[in-house]
Write a protein that holds these residues in place. Structure first.
Motif, PDB file in Angstrom:
ATOM      1  N   ASP A  30       4.643 -18.910  11.119  1.00  0.00           N
ATOM      2  CA  ASP A  30       3.208 -18.822  11.150  1.00  0.00           C
ATOM      3  C   ASP A  30       2.646 -19.994  11.010  1.00  0.00           C
ATOM      4  OD1 ASP A  30       1.979 -15.742  11.215  1.00  0.00           O
ATOM      5  OD2 ASP A  30       3.599 -15.830   9.576  1.00  0.00           O
ATOM      6  N   VAL A  31       3.348 -20.860  10.106  1.00  0.00           N
ATOM      7  CA  VAL A  31       2.764 -22.254   9.827  1.00  0.00           C
ATOM      8  C   VAL A  31       4.169 -23.163   9.589  1.00  0.00           C
ATOM      9  CG1 VAL A  31       2.109 -22.119   7.554  1.00  0.00           C
ATOM     10  CG2 VAL A  31       1.011 -23.994   8.989  1.00  0.00           C
ATOM     11  N   ALA A  32       4.181 -24.176  10.264  1.00  0.00           N
ATOM     12  CA  ALA A  32       5.356 -25.283   9.635  1.00  0.00           C
ATOM     13  C   ALA A  32       4.513 -26.384   9.227  1.00  0.00           C
ATOM     14  CB  ALA A  32       6.125 -25.517  10.921  1.00  0.00           C
ATOM     15  N   LEU A  33       5.038 -27.013   8.069  1.00  0.00           N
ATOM     16  CA  LEU A  33       4.367 -27.796   7.357  1.00  0.00           C
ATOM     17  C   LEU A  33       5.495 -29.057   7.434  1.00  0.00           C
ATOM     18  CD1 LEU A  33       3.140 -26.225   4.146  1.00  0.00           C
ATOM     19  CD2 LEU A  33       1.714 -26.859   5.946  1.00  0.00           C
ATOM     20  N   ILE A  34       4.890 -30.003   8.125  1.00  0.00           N
ATOM     21  CA  ILE A  34       5.979 -31.247   8.345  1.00  0.00           C
ATOM     22  C   ILE A  34       5.808 -32.418   7.786  1.00  0.00           C
ATOM     23  CG2 ILE A  34       7.053 -32.513  10.420  1.00  0.00           C
ATOM     24  CD1 ILE A  34       6.702 -30.009  11.988  1.00  0.00           C
ATOM     25  N   ASN A  35       6.526 -33.051   6.999  1.00  0.00           N
ATOM     26  CA  ASN A  35       6.156 -34.414   6.464  1.00  0.00           C
ATOM     27  C   ASN A  35       7.198 -35.438   6.862  1.00  0.00           C
ATOM     28  OD1 ASN A  35       8.263 -34.895   4.159  1.00  0.00           O
ATOM     29  ND2 ASN A  35       7.528 -32.763   3.797  1.00  0.00           N
ATOM     30  N   GLY A  36       6.625 -36.663   6.775  1.00  0.00           N
ATOM     31  CA  GLY A  36       7.727 -37.751   7.080  1.00  0.00           C
ATOM     32  C   GLY A  36       7.294 -38.123   8.364  1.00  0.00           C
ATOM     33  N   THR A  37       7.798 -39.533   8.645  1.00  0.00           N
ATOM     34  CA  THR A  37       7.668 -40.262   9.862  1.00  0.00           C
ATOM     35  C   THR A  37       8.641 -39.617  10.763  1.00  0.00           C
ATOM     36  OG1 THR A  37       7.197 -42.308  10.568  1.00  0.00           O
ATOM     37  CG2 THR A  37       9.113 -42.252   9.385  1.00  0.00           C
ATOM     38  N   ILE A  38       8.380 -39.777  12.038  1.00  0.00           N
ATOM     39  CA  ILE A  38       9.429 -39.544  12.994  1.00  0.00           C
ATOM     40  C   ILE A  38      10.159 -40.827  13.429  1.00  0.00           C
ATOM     41  CG2 ILE A  38      10.060 -38.434  15.296  1.00  0.00           C
ATOM     42  CD1 ILE A  38       8.612 -36.698  13.201  1.00  0.00           C
ATOM     43  N   ARG A  39      11.622 -40.833  13.080  1.00  0.00           N
ATOM     44  CA  ARG A  39      12.237 -42.205  12.996  1.00  0.00           C
ATOM     45  C   ARG A  39      13.409 -41.882  13.807  1.00  0.00           C
ATOM     46  NH1 ARG A  39      12.030 -47.654  12.084  1.00  0.00           N
ATOM     47  NH2 ARG A  39      12.691 -47.522  14.407  1.00  0.00           N
ATOM     48  N   THR A  40      13.978 -40.818  13.769  1.00  0.00           N
ATOM     49  CA  THR A  40      15.190 -40.671  14.461  1.00  0.00           C
ATOM     50  C   THR A  40      15.268 -39.615  15.820  1.00  0.00           C
ATOM     51  OG1 THR A  40      16.269 -38.786  13.121  1.00  0.00           O
ATOM     52  CG2 THR A  40      16.355 -40.999  12.172  1.00  0.00           C
ATOM     53  N   GLU A  41      16.179 -39.392  16.323  1.00  0.00           N
ATOM     54  CA  GLU A  41      16.400 -38.619  17.654  1.00  0.00           C
ATOM     55  C   GLU A  41      16.326 -37.138  16.982  1.00  0.00           C
ATOM     56  OE1 GLU A  41      19.796 -39.622  19.847  1.00  0.00           O
ATOM     57  OE2 GLU A  41      18.776 -41.103  20.678  1.00  0.00           O
ATOM     58  N   GLU A  42      17.035 -37.045  15.934  1.00  0.00           N
ATOM     59  CA  GLU A  42      17.236 -35.907  15.165  1.00  0.00           C
ATOM     60  C   GLU A  42      15.917 -35.253  14.953  1.00  0.00           C
ATOM     61  OE1 GLU A  42      18.070 -35.467  11.288  1.00  0.00           O
ATOM     62  OE2 GLU A  42      18.639 -33.504  11.192  1.00  0.00           O
TER      63      GLU A  42
END
Lengths: 376, 670
Positions: free
Chosen positions: A95-107
């Motif tokens: 229903d909901v994905a809470l995503i934290n952090g910067t996008i730094r890698t391909e992964e």
């Protein structure tokens, strides 16, 4: 939608359907049992310090109540789910994905794309996902400069130490990016980390089913000054000091004392926590909706406030001198938003620091999907 | 239409805005450097523009007709006139637009004259710039909203500050026109410096004889409220709606009862220098500045009195037969709403003590012009006989020094005090009339006698009254026995001159009245010039107005002035005030700053940026639309984007910048 139903974990007897989560209060007369209606949430971290995951504890006892109303299907900081587990979930099943952090890698890119596919709603949680965050200050250097600094000049990529079967560490992206520059983001819970009040506000809205218009940022539209108890007397900037150079007066506005407090350009919602503690606001909740580029807005404000005696020709060099005391412009004015607010100069672009300015996903990189191991 | 009209270019009509562009040749002023035809052509292709043309003189009647007709025929939703500065013809074209049924605020001027044709050579780059300026104006119009001017009511009283001849004249004129006037004077009587003068140049009228009738008229006028011994303490509000607070000091004498017998002053044990006689005589603590003072009453000077609380003397009350003296009199605070304010605070003389080179202040027989006026005056300390201060002797050799403190940028004031040439000639002439065997010398730099009958007056002083005019500066003045020796150079003969004089009269520079700086601050007038005189809104075209709406200036508060000039300016200021007071409502442009209360955090950064004090901040910022002049300083400073200007939003400015910077390759070819 059959496949989705089949993929539903045991204990979820009937149709959640593809419709978004609907309000179910504790006393709801809904025929659907509370257990059956528990929305599924995922919490994920990308380039993160871990503070956002810890921030949930800040909510206090209420978090028990909140978590008892949801079903956690994926949260690497709590359990040990694997990427395969996520891949196995049907699209839209979270229903909901809470995503934290910067996008730094391909992964990071692969994982958030996967979460975007599996989740009905994606929330940028915390300043890194929202604007890029502190780790994105790395964008002031090229990827090559960073790797050269860390690994030494002349480093080369070697085979994985355990042989070709073992996963290689993921490649760094050319730049750190906020979540919205990689996948579509529905909502934002800002902050470094998000303050308890705003987390609560989000869950109240989510659990009651009364979510605002997509794109909403769970913070105030008004600037922090509105909730700051400090007093303003004479709105004049006579000097600029850094926090370590001054024991600030406990009552007076920090900006009036010469500290570069970003309160006037930053959304309220934290109850002016930092200024109350004597530290100038660094802008973690992000700029107010119409501030535009917060650094420029702040520079305009500072230039308007600076005074060195009577106005006139003689005052100008003195005022310039005061403004020159503003050191570390980017670290001060764009601590959380380099990839959002600082477009690269053409020279930098040529030097190989490239990122996507549009919310379209980062294109596939060679080696994508190579990493198959645990996501956490 | 006129055959000279340029060809209208009509691109296919579009949905959305329908903007018309009108490029003016301004004769050769624009067309001489800018290819106006190209500008019109280029704009015709610009998005949103449905009509574009050019014409010789757009501001002429046929030009305006052209605009009006196009508005109707092409159903224009916005108009850009590419012409001269908006300060010239914006009202012209906005009115034309209104007459054709278009909201006037949808008409904008692109200034391609002052900003382009006048400052560049002819050539494609100049034409290109004109196109860019015009495109930017199109973008502004595209974002404009129709607006209505703000209508403001106003108070119908007038405040006049200063009761000298300028203030009296202004008060009388405004009152005669039917409006209530508050005339505030800080000293116990109106009359000002003119009351101190003996005779006036060039007619040698007795100054008091022509002034006192006006004083009496002002005092008796049913619509003038005289507030002497009073000062304006606070002014708030704005154009047409000022609220003033006036503090009236107690005189401790009831003017209704006082019969001017003078017994009180006779018994008063105190003696202090009499300001009215410039310290050449003494007065009691209870006194009347001069017999014809208005209001006609004695005044008890609290500062000089032995003591009122507790009462230490009370001799004056004891002898007052009519019981006019009231030691319990309290100061009064008068609060009034006024629509207009006339500032007529007058002048002072540059202190003679500043003139160390002339021994002024040290040598008692070196005096200033006003002191000499008192010596000449029949009501003065010497009863009109010329006697010098030190020993009361009749001076036989008198030196008059002009430009004392004036036209001296190194040490004193750089400006010409304007009236000194004339009053020095008058002084010397009157002296020669009163002391026929005396000799008068005048040191001068130049004689400036511009004015009706002025030159003739100076010539008469030189020729008929045999006053010796010496062109040159005085180097030194010093005492030798009972003489005051003046060393100078006659630059016409090149000879050194030494005069052993009995009296030296300095024509001191004129400076603004003290306290005018403070008053200007109270009036929120950022309008003092570098010398502290009140600054007019425009030195040529708005000499009576200040930048604070509804505040006018009269008399020597603006610059050194003689009586006829001060009176003329006072009547002019009164006419301005009457025009304001008689308007049914005041109109203010609606293009002012507005606050988005949903966004404003009340951080207060905007308020100190406002030069008009139009912003107050409580929970959120609030703009007083009437005070706001739309300068935009607040909007630029506002960090959260909560403050914006009506019809000049950030979005509009950015669109204008983009339009101005965008490539214009297709037009630079010609």
């Amino acid at each position: 939608m059959r496949a989705e139903d089949e993929a539903r974990p045991k204990g979820s007897p009937d149709s959640m359907g593809p419709t978004p989560y609907v309000a179910r209060h504790e006393n709801s007369a809904s025929p659907v049992t509370r257990h059956a209606s528990r929305p599924k949430i995922a919490v994920y971290w990308t380039g993160s310090c871990g503070g956002c995951d810890v921030s949930f504890l800040e909510v206090g006892e209420a978090i028990v109540d909140i978590l008892s109303q949801v079903e956690i299907v994926f949260w690497p900081a709590l359990a040990d789910p694997k990427r395969e587990d996520l891949e196995a979930m049907p699209p839209g099943s979270i229903d909901v994905a809470l995503i934290n952090g910067t996008i730094r890698t391909e992964e990071n890119v692969e994982m958030v794309e996967l979460l975007r596919e599996k989740a009905k709603l994606v929330v940028a949680y915390g300043a890194c996902a929202h604007l890029g965050g502190v780790p994105s200050l790395a964008n002031l250097s090229t990827r090559e400069e960073i790797l050269g600094e860390v690994l030494g000049e002349g480093w080369r990529r070697g085979p994985p130490p355990g042989g070709p079967e073992e996963d290689a560490p993921p490649d760094l992206l050319p730049r750190a990016l906020p979540l919205s520059q990689v996948v579509r983001v529905d909502y934002t819970v800002p902050g470094c980390p998000p303050p308890a009040g705003l987390i609560g506000e989000f869950f109240n809205a989510f659990l009651s089913g009364e979510m605002p218009e997509p794109g909403y940022v769970f913070a105030k539209a008004k600037a922090l000054c509105e909730e700051c108890p400090r007093t303003r007397e004479e709105r004049v900037l006579k000097r600029i000091v850094r926090p370590h150079e001054l024991l600030p007066d406990p009552e007076e506005c920090l900006l009036d004392q010469g500290l570069i407090c970003l309160g006037p350009v930053t959304r309220g919602g934290c109850n002016a926590a930092c200024p109350q503690a004597g530290m100038p606001c660094t802008g973690c909740l992000g700029p107010t909706p119409k501030a535009g580029d917060p650094g420029l807005a702040m520079i305009s404000a500072l230039a308007s406030l600076v005074r060195a005696g009577e106005e006139g020709e003689e005052a100008i060099p003195k005022e310039d001198e005061i403004l020159d005391q503003l050191v570390d412009l980017i670290g001060t004015l764009y601590k959380y938003g380099v990839p959002t607010f600082c477009p690269l100069s053409p020279e930098r672009e040529r030097a190989g620091v490239r990122g996507k300015a549009s919310p379209s996903p980062v294109p596939s990189q060679p080696g994508r999907g190579r990493r198959k191991g645990g996501a956490a | 239409m006129s055959p000279k009209s340029g060809d209208a270019i009509r691109p296919s009509s579009r949905h959305g805005p329908r903007i018309g562009v009108f490029v003016c040749h301004c004769g050769h002023n624009i067309a001489g450097t800018v290819d106006v035809e190209k500008v019109a052509e280029a704009l015709a292709r610009y998005p949103g523009v449905v009509y574009s043309t050019h014409y010789d003189y757009m501001c002429s009647d046929p030009g305006q007709e052209l605009v009006k007709r196009a508005i109707k025929e092409h159903r224009l939703t916005g108009v850009v006139v590419a012409a001269c500065s908006p300060s010239m013809h914006e009202p012209t074209f906005r009115t034309a637009g209104e007459e054709a049924g278009l909201n006037p605020y949808l008409v904008e001027i692109a200034n391609i004259r002052e900003h382009c044709s006048w400052v560049h050579e002819a050539g494609p780059a100049t034409t290109d710039k004109a196109i860019r300026i015009t495109r930017a104006a199109v973008e502004k119009v595209r974002g404009n909203h129709p607006l209505e001017p703000l209508q403001i009511g106003h108070a119908e009283k007038c405040l006049v500050i200063g009761g000298g001849i300028a203030g009296i004249q202004a008060a009388l004129d405004v009152a005669e026109a039917g409006y209530e006037v508050l005339l505030v004077e800080k000293s116990p009587t109106i009359g000002g410096h003119m009351a101190q003068l003996s005779e006036t140049f060039p007619t040698l009228d007795c100054s008091q004889c022509i002034l006192t009738p006006k004083m009496v008229e002002a005092a008796r006028h049913p619509r003038i409220r005289l507030l002497t011994y009073s000062e304006v303490e606070e002014v708030s509000g704005f154009l047409g709606n000022y609220h003033v607070r006036i503090r009236k000091k107690p005189t401790y004498v009831d003017p209704e009862k006082c019969n001017l017998c003078g017994d009180c002053e006779e018994v008063c044990p105190v003696r202090v220098p009499n300001e009215f006689d410039r310290g050449l005589s003494e007065r009691g603590a209870i006194y009347i500045p001069f017999p014809q003072a208005v209001p006609s009453s004695y005044t008890l000077d609290e500062e000089a009195c032995l003591g009122l609380e507790p009462l230490r003397c009370s001799e004056c009350a004891r002898v007052c037969e009519v019981g006019a003296i009231d030691y319990d009199m309290q100061e009064e605070i008068i609060e009034e709403d006024v629509g207009a304010i006339i500032v007529a605070t007058g002048f002072e003389l540059y202190p003679k003590e500043e003139m160390a080179e002339y021994g002024a202040g040290r040598i008692p027989d070196v005096i200033d012009g006003l002191e000499f006026e008192r010596i000449l005056s029949a009501s003065g300390p010497t009863g009109g006989e010329v006697r010098r201060p030190s020993d009361g002797k009749v001076p036989k050799e008198v030196v008059f020094i002009q430009c004392s403190g004036s036209r001296d940028p190194e040490l004193h004031k750089p400006y010409c005090s304007k009236i000194c040439c004339m009053y020095t000639a008058k002084h010397a002439l009157l002296y020669r009339h009163l002391v026929p065997d005396g000799r008068a010398y005048v040191f001068y730099i130049d004689i400036r006698a511009g004015g009706k009958g002025y030159e003739e007056f100076v010539a008469r002083a030189m020729e008929e009254d045999r006053i010796l005019y010496l062109r040159g500066k005085v180097a030194k003045v010093f005492r030798e026995g009972d003489k005051v020796v003046v060393w100078g150079v006659d630059t016409l003969t090149g000879k050194r001159v030494e005069v052993k004089a009995d009296l030296v009269v300095l024509a001191q520079a004129i400076v603004p009245s003290p306290g005018v700086t403070e008053l200007a601050q109270r009036l929120h007038m950022s309008c003092l010039d570098e010398h502290g005189f009140l600054k007019e809104a425009h030195p040529k075209l708005r000499p009576l107005e200040t930048l604070a709406g509804g505040v006018f200036i009269a008399g020597a508060a603006q610059a050194p002035k003689d009586i006829p000039d001060a009176v003329a300016q006072a009547s002019g200021a009164a006419a301005k005030a009457i025009a304001l007071l008689s308007a049914p409502a005041l109109v203010h442009p609606p293009e002012v700053a507005i606050v988005d209360e949903e966004l404003c955090s009340g951080c207060g950064i905007c308020a100190p940026q406002c030069p008009y004090s139009a912003i107050t901040v409580e929970e959120v910022a609030e703009v007083n639309e009437v005070l706001c002049e739309g300068c935009g300083a607040c909007a630029a400073a506002c960090p959260s984007g909560a403050m914006s200007l009506r019809n000049l939003t950030d979005e509009q400015v950015l669109a204008m910048v983009r339009a101005a910077l965008k490539e214009a390759a297709e037009v630079t070819s010609g």
